[in-house]
Enzyme design. Structure first.
Site, PDB file in Angstrom:
ATOM      1  CG  HIS A 125      -1.985   1.038   1.178  1.00 56.01           C
ATOM      2  ND1 HIS A 125      -1.745   2.356   1.489  1.00 56.01           N
ATOM      3  CD2 HIS A 125      -3.295   0.958   0.835  1.00 56.01           C
ATOM      4  CE1 HIS A 125      -2.869   3.042   1.349  1.00 56.01           C
ATOM      5  NE2 HIS A 125      -3.820   2.220   0.951  1.00 56.01           N
ATOM      6  CD  GLU A 127      -1.483   5.291   5.743  1.00 54.96           C
ATOM      7  OE1 GLU A 127      -1.297   5.274   6.978  1.00 54.96           O
ATOM      8  OE2 GLU A 127      -2.614   5.219   5.233  1.00 54.96           O
ATOM      9  CB  THR A 168      -4.149   6.314   8.863  1.00 53.88           C
ATOM     10  OG1 THR A 168      -4.220   6.346   7.429  1.00 53.88           O
ATOM     11  CG2 THR A 168      -2.890   7.019   9.347  1.00 53.88           C
ATOM     12  CB  SER A 226     -10.594   2.519  -1.366  1.00 55.28           C
ATOM     13  OG  SER A 226     -10.905   3.072  -0.109  1.00 55.28           O
ATOM     14  CB  SER A 270     -11.146   7.876  -1.128  1.00 55.20           C
ATOM     15  OG  SER A 270     -11.332   6.476  -1.147  1.00 55.20           O
TER      16      SER A 270
END
Length: 317
Positions: A125, A127, A168, A226, A270
């Site tokens: 991912h 992030e 997160t 997502s 999102s």
């Protein structure tokens, strides 16, 4: 057939800020505006911005000299940031969510101190890649775990000098299991002062849990890439309800709704509300007769865009 709407749902403050940064950059500076990675993980949002002149790239080398570049909401590693700053760019804007930046600072602090750091997150991912990339101290170490099994297999240099942080957008329940394993495996490990899973992720998962109790089927509006949207669908399934992740109303299959009296609808952080409204219209066309908003936590957090973009758009030529 009744339509139950989860609250809160859809855009969070970090997503709102990231999209606003791209939109304002396009309005002020004009196209093209280059964005490293999809600014947020939603197909509708990305396609809409692309039509307006945003160019989404994965490598800094794809950005021509003299261009304007924006980092996505997911954040970037120190190496990517340094590469971008070394380029001859007109402007560089950072759309990293401030709550992701908080985790970056935790990792950077551990790196400076030589404390080994363990990140709970999903491999691959963006992030996670950005967060892992904040650690640079060869005397310490940075490790990624996704499950309790990973924890029990993990070997570190010094069990007495460890800390952990999390992506997160994780499942609150799954992360709790991993943290429990970390504390059992490494009793001296230190966690963040405040939970790293962001308020929006937590609130939306809580809302789906409340919604699923009354719903026969749950529809989650969000794209397949997502993370937080996937976690919402998984949570509904975990409490025993059929749940489907959909990009748009066009993805809804009538067979999913057979014999269903209450259809739960939510959206990932999102996913824009216009997609939720399209889903409601589609469900009404399929027999939905009433829309009920399920009460939930109120959100009033706002993250400001960079000062260079805080101008009256009407004054821009």
């Amino acid at each position: 057939m009744q339509i139950l709407l989860a609250n809160p749902r859809g855009f969070c403050a970090g997503v709102d800020r990231a999209i606003s940064i791209v939109e304002r950059a396009l309005e002020i500076y004009g196209a093209p505006i280059y964005v490293r990675h999809e600014v947020v993980h939603n197909r509708y949002v990305v396609d809409s911005l692309r039509e307006r002149g945003a160019v989404f790239i994965e490598e800094i080398t794809e950005v021509p000299d003299g261009s304007i570049l924006i980092f996505s909401a997911h954040g970037v590693s120190q190496a990517v940031r340094a590469e971008a700053k070394a380029r001859d760019l007109t402007m560089l804007f950072d759309a990293t969510c401030p709550l992701v930046t908080k985790v970056h600072m935790e990792v950077a602090r551990a790196s400076r101190r030589g404390t080994e750091a363990i990140l709970i997150g999903h491999a691959g991912h963006p992030e996670v890649e950005g967060t892992m990339g904040q650690y640079s101290n060869p005397k310490g170490g940075m490790y990624l775990v996704e499950s309790p099994d990973d924890v029990w297999k993990l070997q570190v240099k010094d069990e007495s000098n460890l800390c952990f942080m999390t992506q997160t957008t994780l499942s609150v329940d799954d992360t709790s299991d991993v943290i429990d394993a970390l504390r059992k495996r490494f009793p001296s490990i230190i966690g963040p002062r405040k939970d790293d899973i962001c308020y929006a992720t937590t609130n939306r998962q809580e809302a789906v849990r409340n919604l699923a109790g009354d719903a026969d089927v749950v529809l989650v509006v969000g794209s397949k890439n997502s993370s937080n949207s996937n976690r919402l669908a998984e949570l509904a399934q975990r409490v025993g309800k059929p749940a489907y992740l959909i990009d748009s109303a066009a993805d809804i299959q009538e067979a999913w709704l057979k014999d269903a009296h209450n259809i739960g609808v939510t959206a990932g952080a999102s996913a824009p509300d216009v997609l939720v409204q399209d889903v409601i219209s589609r469900l009404k066309a399929l027999g939905g007769v009433n829309v009920q908003e399920v009460s939930g936590r109120e959100e009033n957090i706002v993250f400001e865009v960079p000062k260079e973009l805080r101008v009256d758009i009407k004054q821009v030529d």
